[in-house]
Design an enzyme around this catalytic site. Structure first.
Site, short mmCIF file in Angstrom:
data_model
loop_
_atom_site.label_atom_id
_atom_site.label_comp_id
_atom_site.label_asym_id
_atom_site.label_seq_id
_atom_site.Cartn_x
_atom_site.Cartn_y
_atom_site.Cartn_z
N LYS A 1 31.47 72.50 -47.42
CA LYS A 1 30.42 72.82 -48.40
C LYS A 1 29.66 71.54 -48.81
O LYS A 1 28.44 71.52 -48.81
CB LYS A 1 31.07 73.50 -49.62
N ARG B 1 24.53 68.38 -48.32
CA ARG B 1 23.89 67.08 -48.11
C ARG B 1 23.03 67.09 -46.85
O ARG B 1 21.97 66.47 -46.81
CB ARG B 1 24.97 65.98 -48.05
N GLY C 1 26.98 73.91 -58.58
CA GLY C 1 26.98 72.64 -59.31
C GLY C 1 26.52 71.48 -58.44
O GLY C 1 25.83 70.57 -58.91
N ARG D 1 27.71 74.66 -67.53
CA ARG D 1 28.30 73.40 -67.02
C ARG D 1 27.43 72.20 -67.38
O ARG D 1 26.21 72.27 -67.33
CB ARG D 1 28.51 73.51 -65.50
N SER E 1 33.29 61.44 -60.44
CA SER E 1 32.56 62.58 -59.89
C SER E 1 31.64 62.15 -58.76
O SER E 1 30.75 61.31 -58.95
CB SER E 1 31.73 63.24 -61.00
N ASP F 1 39.36 70.21 -55.90
CA ASP F 1 39.09 71.62 -55.63
C ASP F 1 40.33 72.37 -55.14
O ASP F 1 40.30 73.60 -55.02
CB ASP F 1 37.97 71.75 -54.59
N LYS G 1 34.58 73.02 -64.04
CA LYS G 1 34.25 73.62 -62.75
C LYS G 1 33.63 75.00 -62.94
O LYS G 1 33.22 75.34 -64.05
CB LYS G 1 35.52 73.68 -61.88
C1 S3P Z 1 31.46 67.95 -54.92
C2 S3P Z 1 32.13 67.16 -55.81
C3 S3P Z 1 33.19 67.68 -56.69
C4 S3P Z 1 33.71 69.03 -56.21
C5 S3P Z 1 32.61 69.97 -55.82
C6 S3P Z 1 31.77 69.38 -54.71
C7 S3P Z 1 30.40 67.33 -54.09
O1 S3P Z 1 32.65 67.84 -57.99
O2 S3P Z 1 34.52 69.62 -57.21
O3 S3P Z 1 33.14 71.21 -55.37
O4 S3P Z 1 29.97 67.95 -53.09
O5 S3P Z 1 29.99 66.21 -54.40
P1 S3P Z 1 32.61 66.63 -59.05
O6 S3P Z 1 31.70 65.59 -58.54
O7 S3P Z 1 32.08 67.24 -60.32
O8 S3P Z 1 34.02 66.16 -59.19
#
Ligand code: S3P
Length: 430
Positions: free
Chosen positions: A23, A28, A95, A123, A168, A316, A343
Site C-alpha cells: 500500500k 508513492r 491517511g 485523524r 511517522s 500496522d 490510526k
Molecule cells: C504509512 C505510514 C504509517 C502506517 C500507514 C502507512 C506510510 O503511518 O501506519 O499505514 O505509507 O507512510 P504513520 O506515518 O502515521 O506511522
C-alpha cells in the site's frame, strides 16, 4: 453495511500465495509518477480503495492516469503540468494520501480543498500542517486547522530543518515532498528510522536526496523523470496469514514476492522472538526495495515484551500480533505504541474490545496492551469499526474456534486487501 458469518470447517493453512502490492509503495508510485515528466508504469499496483483515492486526486489535477487491474500507466508533464482542481479532493479513508498529498500541495501555487470519510475526519492533520506552515504554506481547516476538511494555499516555500516529534513516515514524507518543490535543502532528522519508501523511490525518479542514518536531505526543484515501478507484495497484508499459519495446527505456508525492506520487517523479528518457525529467503532488489519469500509453520508461540524502536516497524501489524499473543505461553506486553490511537480506529481500544468479545484476556494501557496467553477463543458478534486491519484480525481469530464469528462491516477489508477472503479460502482448501 455488509456482514459475514465466519465459520470455516477446515482451519489448517497450506500452500503458496502472493499477496497484493504494498500500500505505501503503491501510493508513492502514483504520486511521484504524477510529479515526474514522462511515462511511469506501475505493475503489481494495489487496487485497494486507499490507493484509488490517490489516483483520483491526481486525475483531478489533470494528470493522465489509466489503470487496468494491477497495472497503472501515468503520462505526466511534470509538476508544471499540474492544474488547480475544480472540485474538492475526496481522500476517502486514506491517511497516507492525506499526509503526503498535503505536503505536495503545499508546494504548488494553487488552492485546494481536501475532505475524507468520518474516520479520516477525526485523524490529526496538524502533525503535517504545522511543519508545512513553518515552510510558508497557508493551511486551514476544522478545529483551528487540525482536522479535515482542510484548505491549502501553497507555493513559495522556504526549506526547514525538521525534527519530527512523532515517529511517522507520513510526516517525514509530507515534509520531504514539500522540500522537493522548494528551492534549497530541506532536512528531516528522525529519532527512530521509519519506513523509507519515499527516499528509495524518489531516488529512482531522479530526485537529489541524501540519506545518512536517520537524517534525510532533499535539494528541491530538481526535475523528476518517469520510470517503471514494480510493487512488492505487502508484508502488512502477508502478516495476517503468517500469524494464521503460526497459530493453527498443521499449517505450513509460503508467501512469495513479499517486500522485505528492513524498515517494514518487524513482524518477522516478532515472530522469531515469539518462537514461531519462520524462514525468509531474499531473492532480488528493485528500486531499493528487497523482495523475497517467507515460510511459516505452525508453532507454539511464547510471550514476549515488544517496545522501543521496533514499534514503527510493526505499527500496522500490532492488531494481528495481539491475536498471536493470545495463543502464546505467558503474558505479552506491548509498549511505546501510543500512535495506535491515531490510526483508522483507536487500535488500542478496537483490538482490546474485539479480542475481549472473543474470549481473550487483554487490557489496554496508555501506550499499548497486556495480553494473557494460552486462551481458548470463542465465537461472538464483532465489527470491524470500519478498520480493515481489525476486520482481517477478526477473520484470523475465527480460525481458532469452532463457534460462529459474525463480522459486521467487512467491506472495509478492500481498503488494503481486496482479495483477502479468496486467498484465505485458497489456503484452507489445499
Ligand atoms: C504509512 C505510514 C504509517 C502506517 C500507514 C502507512 C506510510 O503511518 O501506519 O499505514 O505509507 O507512510 P504513520 O506515518 O502515521 O506511522
Amino acid at each position: 453495511m455488509s456482514q459475514k458469518v465466519l465459520a470455516f470447517e477446515k482451519k489448517t493453512l497450506t500452500g503458496n500465495i502472493t499477496v497484493p502490492g504494498d500500500k505505501s509503495i503503491s501510493h508513492r508510485a502514483v504520486m511521484f509518477g504524477s510529479l515526474a515528466e514522462g511515462t511511469t508504469k506501475i505493475t503489481n499496483f494495489l487496487a485497494g480503495e486507499d490507493c484509488l483515492s490517490t489516483i483520483e486526486a491526481f486525475q483531478s489535477m489533470g494528470v493522465f492516469i489509466q489503470r487496468e487491474e494491477n497495472t497503472v500507466l501515468i503520462e505526466s508533464e511534470g509538476v508544471n503540468g499540474l492544474e488547480e482542481p475544480v472540485q474538492p479532493i475526496d481522500l476517502g479513508n486514506s491517511g497516507t494520501t492525506a499526509r503526503l498529498l498535503i505536503g505536495i500541495l503545499a508546494g504548488l501555487p494553487y488552492h485546494f480543498t481536501l475532505y475524507g470519510d468520518d474516520s479520516l475526519s477525526k485523524r490529526p492533520m496538524d502533525r503535517i500542517a504545522n511543519p508545512l506552515r513553518e515552510m510558508g504554506a497557508k493551511i486551514d481547516g476544522r478545529e483551528n486547522g487540525r482536522l479535515l476538511p482542510i484548505a491549502v494555499r501553497g507555493g513559495h516555500l522556504s526549506p526547514i530543518d525538521f525534527k519530527p516529534p512523532i515517529k511517522s513516515a507520513q510526516i517525514k514524507s509530507g515534509v520531504l515532498l514539500a522540500g522537493l518543490l522548494t528551492d534549497g535543502v530541506t532536512t528531516v532528522e528522525e529519532k527512530t528510522k521509519t519506513r523509507d519508501h519515499t527516499e528509495n523511490m524518489l531516488q529512482a525518479f531522479g530526485a537529489d536526496i541524501d540519506v545518512e542514518g536517520t537524517t534525510v536531505k532533499i535539494t528541491g526543484n530538481k526535475k523528476l523523470t518517469g520510470c517503471d515501478i514494480e510493487v512488492p507484495g505487502d508484508i502488512s497484508s502477508a502478516a495476517f496469514f503468517l500469524v494464521a499459519a503460526a497459530i493453527t495446527k498443521g499449517s505450513h505456508i509460503t508467501i512469495e514476492n513479499v517486500g522485505l525492506n528492513p524498515t517494514r520487517t518487524g513482524i518477522i523479528d516478532v515472530l522469531k522472538m515469539m518462537n514461531v518457525s519462520i524462514k525468509v529467503v531474499a531473492k532480488r532488489t528493485i528500486g531499493g526495495e528487497s523482495i523475497g519469500d517467507i515460510t511459516v509453520q505452525a508453532s507454539q508461540p511464547k510471550a514476549t515484551v515488544i517496545e522501543g524502536d521496533i514499534i514503527p516497524r510493526i505499527i500496522d501489524e500490532i492488531p494481528v500480533i495481539a491475536l498471536l499473543a493470545t495463543q502464546a505461553t505467558g503474558q505479552t506486553v506491548i509498549k511505546d505504541a501510543e500512535e495506535l490511537r491515531f490510526k483508522e480506529t483507536d487500535r488500542i481500544e478496537s483490538v482490546v474490545n474485539t479480542l475481549s468479545k472473543l474470549g481473550a484476556t487483554i487490557t489496554g494501557t496508555k501506550d499499548g496492551m497486556i495480553i494473557e496467553g494460552n486462551t481458548q477463543l470463542h465465537g461472538g458478534v464483532t465489527e470491524s469499526y470500519g478498520d480493515h486491519r481489525i476486520g482481517m484480525m477478526i477473520a484470523v481469530a475465527s480460525l481458532l474456534t469452532d463457534e460462529k464469528v459474525e463480522l459486521h462491516d467487512d467491506e472495509c477489508i478492500a481498503i488494503s486487501y481486496p482479495t483477502f477472503f479468496e486467498d484465505l479460502h485458497y489456503l484452507i482448501s489445499n
